[in-house]
Design an enzyme around this catalytic site. Structure first.
Site, PDB file in Angstrom:
ATOM      1  CB  SER A 146       3.516   2.169  -3.386  1.00  0.00           C
ATOM      2  OG  SER A 146       4.190   2.595  -2.290  1.00  0.00           O
ATOM      3  CB  SER A 155      -3.325   0.029   3.521  1.00  0.00           C
ATOM      4  OG  SER A 155      -2.173  -0.352   3.701  1.00  0.00           O
ATOM      5  N   GLY A 200      -3.305   5.873  -3.219  1.00  0.00           N
ATOM      6  CA  GLY A 200      -2.793   5.585  -4.544  1.00  0.00           C
ATOM      7  C   GLY A 200      -1.256   6.213  -4.636  1.00  0.00           C
ATOM      8  CD  GLU A 243      17.074  -0.564   4.525  1.00  0.00           C
ATOM      9  OE1 GLU A 243      15.914  -0.764   4.426  1.00  0.00           O
ATOM     10  OE2 GLU A 243      17.603  -1.379   5.236  1.00  0.00           O
ATOM     11  CD  GLU A 290       2.214   5.509   5.546  1.00  0.00           C
ATOM     12  OE1 GLU A 290       1.267   5.046   4.906  1.00  0.00           O
ATOM     13  OE2 GLU A 290       3.506   5.409   4.894  1.00  0.00           O
TER      14      GLU A 290
END
Lengths: 382, 418
Positions: free
Chosen positions: B134, B166, B132, B393, B249
């Site tokens: 973003s 996800s 949890g 980016e 990640e």
């Protein structure tokens, strides 16, 4: 397959870096840009003393019996230093084919001289159309007893003014299949009828010339490989040369990235180092990304050639096409990120920019190699 | 000595292969096997079942102490297991988010009881996890999290919303990053918690994507209560907990590339399917494969695929030489491979669109769709590649700042000072 360098190769790399930094700094390279023959014989001799020219030759011919990957370690450092010496021409385009296809007496005559630094040689291959293909070769060799008479006009011959000998591709019989009527001859540059004319070229370090042969007399014993079997050898020369060229390009690419990163850390605009701005740092990140993906393709190509694998040619085409694209991208950005100073003659960036262009356009440009790749992939799937 | 070691390892490889043959679902890897598509319960259960099987055989759960359910094995054997699994392709897990993201975060920041309670069931695949992190206004700028928690006795009361989650549908637990201090400066106002997805006040909804499926979801917290004991790390240190997860990640993608065998695979084999497509598709009556334009583009795709595959083994050699721990270096270098993969995949999708022409419009479900719409799906799905797991980016910033050593942008510095 091993991607890393052995301890010995690491030592060779360090030694080459130190030697070239000391003996072949940019001041020397720039001096050689305006030099008649383009290299300093004293430097050539020192390289020979280190065993470089004969690195991959067997010991019986004065060599060090090292392998193709070891040679790539040197090529990488030479590409980084933009060495002003006819090493690529003499070893890749001249020495290797003699080693691989020359008769015993030719090997004994030529290889020790190359290894000792007493001989410079190069390949006289391309002609007026400038393309790498058998049909482009129009020079003729006519048999006269035990000799041949060679006539023709060669173009884009590297280091011709420095060369003592040329390996010349000429047609030796009239057939419809140009891949089966070309023979390679060793021609003495001092022979009557050899004319060397300088070409004004972009890359002033690796000089190119047009060489005219007018009824030049060559003994039949100076044929390298089989009569009419030259094109297969030329293809092998190109594969090997391209693999080593990739190593040169990666070495040059390292210099371009390091130099540009250092400049962007140092140069201040609007009160901050320009490398802190995302517009610039993102370009640098992409340069690193591309370089780090070109590098393993180069290593794979070199290793496959060393192992004489059947898919070496495909690996080399993939590496050549990609390394050339990446080197051009790196030097484009190298000029851009340096701003005005990057567009000057005084800054060294344009030397790498120009070498990238020569590298991309010698022995097949990326488009040519992608076409080869497609054909090879097709064959695999049949 | 070396020969004996090699022989032993080869024997082990045979053992793993035999095990895979015996345990993979019937018909696996053959055309008869119907691969489960989409993000369904059925597919999730298959992954769970498979992870448990692997765990019981000792083929997953590496890198963790025994007391937390970890399995110890020599590194070479682990490489063999990964290579063999990559070769056969395995059903979903054992690479669940729990294993790859929650477990390393728990190890770094979890309390002792949390490690003992949660890690073993992550290893065995019994419990699934989500992140949890973003929010609608906190994506790349994660520090801008607005979901907040207020302490009430032995509990914290959470209010807010998370998105792009996800495993949103199947997760049993999640790591939650919330604001716990409204006055503290950025990066020091956040706290991490473990939350139970069966809690009251918690709701999850699918997020409908441009692919018309719901791989990701949205999480809603309406006064959901979390026991104080579920705090991970210290209060106000949630940013650092999140950084651990995000680093894991990034390494996750990198690990997958690093374990590839690069040079050992047939050159250009990654584009076999593109060549098949180009041979089958005709434009103005002529096969695309006979058109130099498409040959050029497919050759380029082959080069990029091989470069991507070779990066891993080359990185492995570099890390070995540098003496640096693979993991530490990989956390930044993985951004290099991740960006390359995303860009290359998108270029390939553009090529697919080009080759399909009018047929690029036919989605799965249309009886005229080429290959049941799988190519068209890729045209859409590939666009997520440069956004998920750190946008291209953000990864460029990481490469430029952490690898090339360029200074941070002035505005970032000022924001930090605020």
């Amino acid at each position: 397959m091993e991607f890393g360098l052995s301890e010995e190769q690491d030592m060779l790399k360090t030694m080459a870096r130190d030697f070239l930094t000391k003996e072949c700094p940019k001041a020397h390279v720039r001096k050689m840009m305006d030099d008649e023959i383009g290299y300093a014989p004293a430097l050539w001799k020192k390289m020979a003393d280190l065993g470089w020219q004969g690195l991959v030759f067997p010991e019986e011919f004065g060599g060090s019996a090292m392998n193709f990957r070891d040679l790539a370690v040197l090529s990488e450092e030479m590409g980084r230093a933009l060495i002003a010496a006819p090493f690529f021409s003499t070893v890749m385009l001249f020495g290797l084919p003699i080693l691989q296809h020359g008769s015993d007496h030719l090997k004994r005559e030529f290889l020790p001289k190359i290894a000792n630094g007493e001989m410079v040689g190069t390949l006289a291959l391309l002609e007026a159309d400038g393309d790498f293909w058998a049909d482009g070769i129009r020079a003729k060799a006519l048999k006269r007893g035990n000799h041949y008479l060679i006539s023709g006009a060669k173009m884009f011959v590297t280091d011709a003014k420095a060369a003592d000998y040329f390996l010349v591709a000429a047609r030796t019989q009239a057939t419809d299949d140009p891949e089966n009527n070309i023979t390679l001859f060793l021609v003495d540059a001092k022979e009557w009828g050899v004319y060397v004319g300088k070409l004004k070229t972009m890359d002033m370090i690796r000089k190119q010339y047009e060489v005219t042969f007018s009824n030049v007399n060559v003994p039949a014993s100076h044929i390298v490989g089989e009569l009419n079997g030259g094109w297969q050898i030329i293809k092998q020369i190109a594969v090997q040369a391209n693999a080593q060229l990739c190593a040169e390009m990666i070495g040059g690419g390292d210099w371009v990235l390091e130099t540009t990163v250092a400049y962007c850390k140092d140069r201040v605009a609007y009160g901050a180092p320009i490398g802190s701005y995302q517009g610039l740092k993102h370009r640098l990140a992409d340069m690193y990304m591309e370089l780090e993906h070109a590098r393993p393709l180069m290593i794979r190509a070199v290793e496959y050639v060393r192992e004489a694998r059947t898919d070496a040619e495909l690996a080399v085409s993939m590496a050549k096409s990609y390394c050339a694209d990446v080197y051009e991208m790196l030097t484009n950005n190298g000029v851009q990120l340096h701003g005005g100073i990057g567009f000057t003659w005084d800054h060294d960036m344009h030397l790498y920019f120009k070498r990238a262009r020569w590298s991309a356009n010698s022995f097949g440009n990326p488009t040519y190699h992608r076409d080869l790749i497609a054909s090879q992939l097709e064959k695999q799937l049949l | 000595m070396a020969d004996e070691k090699t022989a032993k390892l080869e024997a082990f490889r045979k053992e793993v292969r035999a095990w895979l043959r015996a345990n993979l679902p019937k018909g696996w890897g053959t055309p008869e096997y119907k691969v489960l598509e989409g993000f369904t319960q059925e597919r999730h259960d298959l992954g769970k079942w498979w992870t448990k099987k692997c765990y019981e055989a000792g083929y997953t759960g590496f890198g963790y102490p025994k007391e937390y359910g970890g399995i110890e094995r020599p590194r070479e054997e682990i490489m063999v297991i990964r290579e063999e699994m990559a070769r056969t392709g395995t059903p979903g897990a054992p690479s669940s988010l729990g294993l790859l993201l929650a477990a390393p975060t728990l190890m770094a920041h979890g309390q002792e009881w949390q490690k003992k309670r949660f890690i073993p069931k992550i290893m065995s695949g019994e419990e699934s996890w989500c992140e949890g992190f973003s929010e609608p206004n906190a994506g790349s700028d994660l520090a801008n999290v607005q979901t907040y928690a207020v302490r009430d006795g032995d509990e914290w009361v959470v209010k807010g919303q998370k998105c792009w989650t996800s495993m949103w549908k199947f997760a049993d637990f999640g790591i939650l990053i919330v604001k716990t201090d409204l006055k503290a400066p950025r990066h020091r106002n956040l706290t991490a918690f473990i939350f139970d997805t069966t809690s009251k006040g918690f709701e999850r909804r699918p997020l409908r994507q441009m692919t018309d499926e719901s791989e990701f979801g949205e999480l809603f917290f309406d006064d959901m209560r979390i026991p104080h004991a579920n705090m991970m790390g210290e209060q106000g240190r949630g940013w650092y907990v999140a950084m651990t997860t995000l680093t894991a990640e990034r390494s996750m993608g990198g690990e997958q590339v690093v374990s590839q065998q690069g040079g050992e695979i047939r050159l250009g084999s990654g584009v076999d399917n593109l060549i098949e497509l180009a041979r089958a598709r005709k434009r103005f009556g002529k096969a695309l494969w006979d058109d130099p334009v498409y040959r050029q583009k497919i050759a380029q795709a082959a080069i990029e695929e091989d470069a991507y595959r070779s990066w891993g083994p080359a990185f492995r050699a570099k890390a070995r030489k540098g003496g640096a721990s693979l993991g530490a270096t990989l956390s930044f270098e993985a951004s290099v491979s991740k960006n390359y993969w995303a860009e290359s995949r998108q270029r390939r999708a553009m090529l697919i669109e080009d080759m399909l022409g009018s047929y690029s419009q036919l989605m799965s479900g249309s009886k005229h769709a080429v290959a049941e719409g799988s190519w068209v799906y890729e045209i859409l799905r590939s666009r997520g590649a440069s956004i998920e797991m750190g946008t291209t980016e953000i990864n460029r910033n990481i490469i430029a700042e952490r690898i090339l050593g360029l200074p941070r942008e002035d505005s970032a510095k000022k924001a930090q000072e605020k």
